[in-house]
Design an enzyme around this catalytic site. Structure first.
Site, PDB file in Angstrom:
ATOM      1  N   ARG A  44       0.811  -1.297   0.204  1.00 30.60           N
ATOM      2  CA  ARG A  44      -0.228  -0.067   0.009  1.00 30.60           C
ATOM      3  C   ARG A  44       0.837   1.177  -0.149  1.00 30.60           C
ATOM      4  O   ARG A  44       0.690   2.144  -0.719  1.00 30.60           O
ATOM      5  CB  ARG A  44      -0.841  -0.095   1.264  1.00 30.60           C
ATOM      6  CG  ARG A  44      -2.043  -0.980   1.116  1.00 30.60           C
ATOM      7  CD  ARG A  44      -3.013  -1.190   2.315  1.00 30.60           C
ATOM      8  NE  ARG A  44      -3.569   0.294   2.826  1.00 30.60           N
ATOM      9  CZ  ARG A  44      -4.121   0.410   3.566  1.00 30.60           C
ATOM     10  NH1 ARG A  44      -4.251  -0.297   4.864  1.00 30.60           N
ATOM     11  NH2 ARG A  44      -4.796   1.735   3.961  1.00 30.60           N
ATOM     12  N   CYS A  69      13.216  -0.721  14.425  1.00 30.76           N
ATOM     13  CA  CYS A  69      13.354   0.576  15.381  1.00 30.76           C
ATOM     14  C   CYS A  69      14.600   1.188  15.680  1.00 30.76           C
ATOM     15  O   CYS A  69      15.532   0.393  15.874  1.00 30.76           O
ATOM     16  CB  CYS A  69      12.690   0.167  16.824  1.00 30.76           C
ATOM     17  SG  CYS A  69      12.505   1.850  18.044  1.00 30.76           S
ATOM     18  N   CYS A 108       9.462   4.151  22.588  1.00 32.26           N
ATOM     19  CA  CYS A 108       9.452   5.427  22.988  1.00 32.26           C
ATOM     20  C   CYS A 108       8.335   5.971  22.139  1.00 32.26           C
ATOM     21  O   CYS A 108       7.605   5.248  21.504  1.00 32.26           O
ATOM     22  CB  CYS A 108      10.602   5.920  22.068  1.00 32.26           C
ATOM     23  SG  CYS A 108      10.883   5.632  20.334  1.00 32.26           S
ATOM     24  N   HIS A 159      -7.079   8.924  11.241  1.00 29.68           N
ATOM     25  CA  HIS A 159      -6.472   7.447  11.269  1.00 29.68           C
ATOM     26  C   HIS A 159      -5.044   7.341  11.045  1.00 29.68           C
ATOM     27  O   HIS A 159      -4.480   6.311  11.145  1.00 29.68           O
ATOM     28  CB  HIS A 159      -7.181   6.626  10.438  1.00 29.68           C
ATOM     29  CG  HIS A 159      -8.695   6.431  10.813  1.00 29.68           C
ATOM     30  ND1 HIS A 159      -9.677   5.999   9.885  1.00 29.68           N
ATOM     31  CD2 HIS A 159      -9.588   6.657  11.861  1.00 29.68           C
ATOM     32  CE1 HIS A 159     -10.906   6.003  10.345  1.00 29.68           C
ATOM     33  NE2 HIS A 159     -10.721   6.335  11.666  1.00 29.68           N
ATOM     34  N   ASN A 217      -8.318   8.982   5.243  1.00 27.36           N
ATOM     35  CA  ASN A 217      -7.432   8.359   4.455  1.00 27.36           C
ATOM     36  C   ASN A 217      -5.939   8.339   5.034  1.00 27.36           C
ATOM     37  O   ASN A 217      -5.599   9.501   5.589  1.00 27.36           O
ATOM     38  CB  ASN A 217      -7.426   8.983   2.971  1.00 27.36           C
ATOM     39  CG  ASN A 217      -8.701   8.761   2.149  1.00 27.36           C
ATOM     40  OD1 ASN A 217      -9.627   8.182   2.887  1.00 27.36           O
ATOM     41  ND2 ASN A 217      -9.172   9.522   1.272  1.00 27.36           N
TER      42      ASN A 217
END
Length: 313
Positions: free
Chosen positions: A139, A229, A202, A189, A170
């Site tokens: 996506r 991360c 964190c 969102h 969106n």
């Protein structure tokens, strides 16, 4: 998906035959060309103007409605553009409407029998990170490659003339990509172009500066491209998106957007300002955008213009 091209053709015609500003003419023909009716909804006064019409814009009653709609925006002091997934369809983006629509866009996931509501869940990042990042990485790559259609630029133009804001569910970043300033947008969102630590070691939200390689035959991400991360906690990153059943979404970035949006809303005084909400492509399955459109119109006694060929009411 020729909707905006048809509207653009009418806009070009209108420039030479009508004194009405082109931006409002452009917007108010969207539903006319896709459905058999045009409606202007004003929840605060339960007012609904509608008429039967063919796809031709020559219908007299439809033309009267369009002119009245244009008048609403011309006279508005504030304009909110609220948008759901439907606004991106003319750019070639899927709206994941229904299980079959989702599976059509992602055949490998259909083989697993997993629905969109199940796939868009944070548990996959714990149990199957290759599949999770395969889905979200695909996506992300598609959104990066997509050019916003002309309608986004028209919205941008109107926002340059009116005191405006964008409220959208969106996560694709198409509004920013079309040139609309980030400070005039709330993404309720979250955004796929930002990430967070899967284990929240964190509170940092990271900008995406990586590309996930995805095998489109299996929809699995190449393990070596799954982002880690940077705080060295040993965890992977996940998109900074509110998913279904999500108790670990970091909403700090969206909260900052919400503060700016709330300040904008607070500056609207219903006794002295006229508000118009133009809602585009917001369905009824997830009601966040529609709820915001209707609540604001009720609170500020505004006019709601709903542009939706599938769920017009």
């Amino acid at each position: 998906n020729t909707l905006f091209f048809l509207v653009l053709s009418y806009f070009i015609h209108s420039m030479h035959h009508s004194p009405k500003p082109w931006s409002t003419t452009f917007l108010f023909n969207i539903r006319t060309l896709k459905t058999k009716s045009v409606s202007l909804l004003s929840p605060s006064s339960t007012r609904c103007l509608s008429t039967s019409a063919s796809s031709s814009i020559e219908n007299e009653n439809t033309e009267q409605l369009l002119r009245k709609a244009s008048k609403y925006i011309n006279e508005a002091d504030y304009v909110l553009f609220s948008a759901g997934a439907g606004i991106g369809v003319d750019s070639g983006l899927p709206d994941f409407r229904g299980t079959e629509g989702f599976w059509k866009a992602y055949p490998p996931i259909k083989k697993l029998g997993v629905r969109f509501e199940e796939m868009a869940h944070p548990r996959w990042f714990h149990t199957n990170p290759e599949l999770a990042w395969g889905f979200y990485g695909h996506r992300m790559n598609k959104y990066r490659q997509t050019t916003p259609h002309s309608g986004f630029h028209v919205i941008n133009h109107i926002m340059g003339q009116k005191n405006s804001f964008v409220f959208t569910s969106n996560v694709d970043g198409q509004f920013q990509k079309s040139g609309i300033p980030d400070e005039k947008i709330i993404e309720c969102h979250g955004s796929i172009h930002h990430t967070q630590c899967l284990h929240n070691c964190c509170s940092t939200i990271f900008n995406v500066d990586f590309t996930v390689k995805v095998d489109e035959n299996t929809m699995l991400a190449e393990k070596s491209t799954i982002p880690k991360c940077p705080m060295k906690c040993g965890s992977i990153l996940r998109p900074n998106i509110l998913m279904f059943g999500d108790n670990s979404w970091n909403d700090d970035r969206t909260d900052e957007q919400r503060k700016r949006y709330n300040a904008w809303v607070d500056s609207i005084h219903k006794k002295k300002h006229k508000l118009v909400v133009v809602e585009v492509g917001a369905g009824i399955a997830i009601y966040t955008v529609r709820d915001q459109s209707e609540r604001l119109c009720n609170e500020k006694e505004g006019v709601l213009i709903r542009i939706n060929p599938r769920d017009p009411e």
